[in-house]
Write a protein that holds these residues in place. Structure first.
Motif, PDB file in Angstrom:
ATOM      1  N   ARG A  94       0.820  -1.217   0.000  1.00  0.00           N
ATOM      2  CA  ARG A  94       0.000   0.000   0.000  1.00  0.00           C
ATOM      3  C   ARG A  94       0.851   1.264   0.000  1.00  0.00           C
ATOM      4  O   ARG A  94       0.374   2.335  -0.383  1.00  0.00           O
ATOM      5  CB  ARG A  94      -0.923   0.001   1.214  1.00  0.00           C
ATOM      6  CG  ARG A  94      -1.977  -1.087   1.199  1.00  0.00           C
ATOM      7  CD  ARG A  94      -3.189  -0.702   2.001  1.00  0.00           C
ATOM      8  NE  ARG A  94      -3.859   0.449   1.408  1.00  0.00           N
ATOM      9  CZ  ARG A  94      -4.925   1.048   1.933  1.00  0.00           C
ATOM     10  NH1 ARG A  94      -5.423   0.610   3.083  1.00  0.00           N
ATOM     11  NH2 ARG A  94      -5.484   2.077   1.348  1.00  0.00           N
ATOM     12  N   ARG A 102      -0.005  -0.946  -5.509  1.00  0.00           N
ATOM     13  CA  ARG A 102      -0.764  -0.243  -4.468  1.00  0.00           C
ATOM     14  C   ARG A 102      -2.244  -0.552  -4.569  1.00  0.00           C
ATOM     15  O   ARG A 102      -2.914  -0.763  -3.546  1.00  0.00           O
ATOM     16  CB  ARG A 102      -0.500   1.259  -4.598  1.00  0.00           C
ATOM     17  CG  ARG A 102      -1.039   2.065  -3.429  1.00  0.00           C
ATOM     18  CD  ARG A 102      -0.497   3.476  -3.435  1.00  0.00           C
ATOM     19  NE  ARG A 102      -0.890   4.215  -4.635  1.00  0.00           N
ATOM     20  CZ  ARG A 102      -0.047   4.602  -5.589  1.00  0.00           C
ATOM     21  NH1 ARG A 102       1.240   4.306  -5.502  1.00  0.00           N
ATOM     22  NH2 ARG A 102      -0.468   5.289  -6.642  1.00  0.00           N
ATOM     23  N   TRP A 103      -2.779  -0.612  -5.768  1.00  0.00           N
ATOM     24  CA  TRP A 103      -4.205  -0.906  -5.944  1.00  0.00           C
ATOM     25  C   TRP A 103      -4.539  -2.333  -5.518  1.00  0.00           C
ATOM     26  O   TRP A 103      -5.526  -2.570  -4.819  1.00  0.00           O
ATOM     27  CB  TRP A 103      -4.589  -0.691  -7.410  1.00  0.00           C
ATOM     28  CG  TRP A 103      -4.724   0.754  -7.785  1.00  0.00           C
ATOM     29  CD1 TRP A 103      -4.601   1.836  -6.950  1.00  0.00           C
ATOM     30  CD2 TRP A 103      -5.009   1.280  -9.089  1.00  0.00           C
ATOM     31  NE1 TRP A 103      -4.781   3.003  -7.652  1.00  0.00           N
ATOM     32  CE2 TRP A 103      -5.040   2.696  -8.976  1.00  0.00           C
ATOM     33  CE3 TRP A 103      -5.231   0.704 -10.334  1.00  0.00           C
ATOM     34  CZ2 TRP A 103      -5.289   3.525 -10.045  1.00  0.00           C
ATOM     35  CZ3 TRP A 103      -5.478   1.527 -11.422  1.00  0.00           C
ATOM     36  CH2 TRP A 103      -5.507   2.922 -11.277  1.00  0.00           C
ATOM     37  N   SER A 105      -2.908  -4.274  -3.429  1.00  0.00           N
ATOM     38  CA  SER A 105      -2.770  -4.377  -1.976  1.00  0.00           C
ATOM     39  C   SER A 105      -3.949  -3.731  -1.267  1.00  0.00           C
ATOM     40  O   SER A 105      -4.455  -4.261  -0.265  1.00  0.00           O
ATOM     41  CB  SER A 105      -1.461  -3.713  -1.536  1.00  0.00           C
ATOM     42  OG  SER A 105      -0.348  -4.340  -2.136  1.00  0.00           O
ATOM     43  N   THR A 106      -4.413  -2.609  -1.782  1.00  0.00           N
ATOM     44  CA  THR A 106      -5.561  -1.932  -1.169  1.00  0.00           C
ATOM     45  C   THR A 106      -6.815  -2.782  -1.268  1.00  0.00           C
ATOM     46  O   THR A 106      -7.573  -2.909  -0.296  1.00  0.00           O
ATOM     47  CB  THR A 106      -5.796  -0.575  -1.849  1.00  0.00           C
ATOM     48  OG1 THR A 106      -4.633   0.238  -1.690  1.00  0.00           O
ATOM     49  CG2 THR A 106      -6.989   0.136  -1.232  1.00  0.00           C
ATOM     50  N   GLU A 110      -8.662  -4.132   2.123  1.00  0.00           N
ATOM     51  CA  GLU A 110     -10.011  -3.653   2.400  1.00  0.00           C
ATOM     52  C   GLU A 110     -11.040  -4.783   2.319  1.00  0.00           C
ATOM     53  O   GLU A 110     -12.006  -4.806   3.088  1.00  0.00           O
ATOM     54  CB  GLU A 110     -10.381  -2.535   1.414  1.00  0.00           C
ATOM     55  CG  GLU A 110      -9.551  -1.276   1.559  1.00  0.00           C
ATOM     56  CD  GLU A 110      -9.693  -0.641   2.932  1.00  0.00           C
ATOM     57  OE1 GLU A 110     -10.753  -0.810   3.567  1.00  0.00           O
ATOM     58  OE2 GLU A 110      -8.732   0.013   3.381  1.00  0.00           O
ATOM     59  N   GLU A 150      -2.902  -2.193   7.990  1.00  0.00           N
ATOM     60  CA  GLU A 150      -3.270  -0.791   8.202  1.00  0.00           C
ATOM     61  C   GLU A 150      -2.529  -0.188   9.389  1.00  0.00           C
ATOM     62  O   GLU A 150      -2.158   0.986   9.379  1.00  0.00           O
ATOM     63  CB  GLU A 150      -4.774  -0.686   8.412  1.00  0.00           C
ATOM     64  CG  GLU A 150      -5.585  -0.868   7.149  1.00  0.00           C
ATOM     65  CD  GLU A 150      -5.258   0.215   6.133  1.00  0.00           C
ATOM     66  OE1 GLU A 150      -5.764   1.337   6.258  1.00  0.00           O
ATOM     67  OE2 GLU A 150      -4.462  -0.062   5.209  1.00  0.00           O
ATOM     68  N   ARG A 153       1.015   0.497   8.168  1.00  0.00           N
ATOM     69  CA  ARG A 153       1.009   1.634   7.239  1.00  0.00           C
ATOM     70  C   ARG A 153       0.836   2.945   7.998  1.00  0.00           C
ATOM     71  O   ARG A 153       1.534   3.935   7.715  1.00  0.00           O
ATOM     72  CB  ARG A 153      -0.119   1.473   6.213  1.00  0.00           C
ATOM     73  CG  ARG A 153      -0.124   2.530   5.126  1.00  0.00           C
ATOM     74  CD  ARG A 153      -1.202   2.232   4.095  1.00  0.00           C
ATOM     75  NE  ARG A 153      -2.520   2.500   4.629  1.00  0.00           N
ATOM     76  CZ  ARG A 153      -3.169   3.662   4.489  1.00  0.00           C
ATOM     77  NH1 ARG A 153      -2.590   4.661   3.826  1.00  0.00           N
ATOM     78  NH2 ARG A 153      -4.372   3.836   4.983  1.00  0.00           N
TER      79      ARG A 153
END
Length: 284
Positions: A94, A102-103, A105-106, A110, A150, A153
């Motif tokens: 992320r 990044r996308w 992993s997001t 989520e 999260e 991060r």
């Protein structure tokens, strides 16, 4: 006598102190009354009879509880072993400069954060035909690992930007900056939150009894529903609950110890530097 003042609140006077003592006394009376009522109800419903507690004196029941506790710790250990790298990996994803990484992993983080844990465990157990232990570990890993991602991060982003800029100014690559500068500071800052999530994972291992995994709560359920001991549900709760609480407190204590050790000054424990003395030449 001089009364110390505070910038946050006014120092209470004699009347305020008297009110505070009265409120504290009334609160203690209410708490004592509630506890007394609970104990009375336990006696009134015959929860302390010999028949309800006799099960715990048999070695077979003791072995059942010990095996269940061992399975709980086994599931928790595997969850920690997988969830921490999972969280670190997707936290790095992320934070990546590459948009596709990044996308992806997001989306992963989520999705598994939003998915109910019990649904994931049942899906892995029923649809994928995974053994109870590994179905439980997989569900706990996906959920808690996503939450830890999260946490990691947020910890990295909370490090002052000057640390990152100074590291880049020294010529370090991004991987080196993350490994040697940002991550160590983030872990120290986020350690209480990380351990709190591990406590959640420890308690969530009790969901294993729903998929017939023979963990601690499953063992207690077998004893509590035994008609031979007059359904000792409350005695089982009174035996199992302190053990769960003790394990969670032990994790919290470990977190505080690690946090205190991490904050310790690097100078502590270092070898003292000898005092300077006269320098002798080769001839003495």
């Amino acid at each position: 006598m001089t009364v110390e003042s505070s910038a946050l609140y006014d120092v209470p006077g004699p009347k305020a102190l008297a009110r505070h003592r009265l409120y504290g006394f009334l609160a203690l009376v209410v708490i004592a009354a509630v506890l007394g009522w609970v104990v009375w109800m336990l006696f009134h419903t015959n929860q302390f009879t010999y028949q309800k507690w006799t099960a715990f004196q048999y070695k077979g029941v003791q072995r059942l509880l010990l095996d269940g506790l061992g399975n709980t710790l086994k599931a928790f250990g595997w969850t920690v072993l997988f969830a921490l790298p999972f969280g670190a990996l997707f936290a790095a994803g992320r934070l990546s400069d590459h948009r596709p990484v990044r996308w992806v992993s997001t989306v992963v983080v989520e999705f598994f954060r939003a998915m109910p844990l019990l649904v994931m465990i049942f899906f892995i157990f029923v649809a994928l035909k995974v053994e109870p232990l590994w179905a439980l570990v997989a569900g706990l890993t996906l959920y808690n690992g996503s939450v830890l991602a999260e946490v990691f991060r947020a910890g990295v982003l909370a490090v002052p930007k000057g640390q990152k800029e100074a590291a880049f100014a020294l010529g370090l690559r991004k991987t080196q900056v993350m490994t040697y500068v940002l991550v160590p500071q983030a872990v120290r800052a986020m350690l209480p939150t990380i351990v709190s999530q591990l406590v959640v994972a420890l308690k969530d291992t009790s969901l294993g009894f729903l998929i017939t995994f023979e963990e601690f709560l499953h063992a207690g359920k077998l004893i509590a529903t035994n008609l031979d001991y007059d359904l000792p549900f409350i005695p089982v709760v009174m035996v199992i609950s302190p053990i769960y609480i003790g394990m969670c407190l032990l994790l919290s204590w470990l977190a505080k110890w690690l946090e205190a050790r991490g904050r310790r000054s690097p100078k502590e424990g270092a070898t003292p530097i000898a005092e300077a003395g006269p320098v002798l030449d080769a001839q003495g």
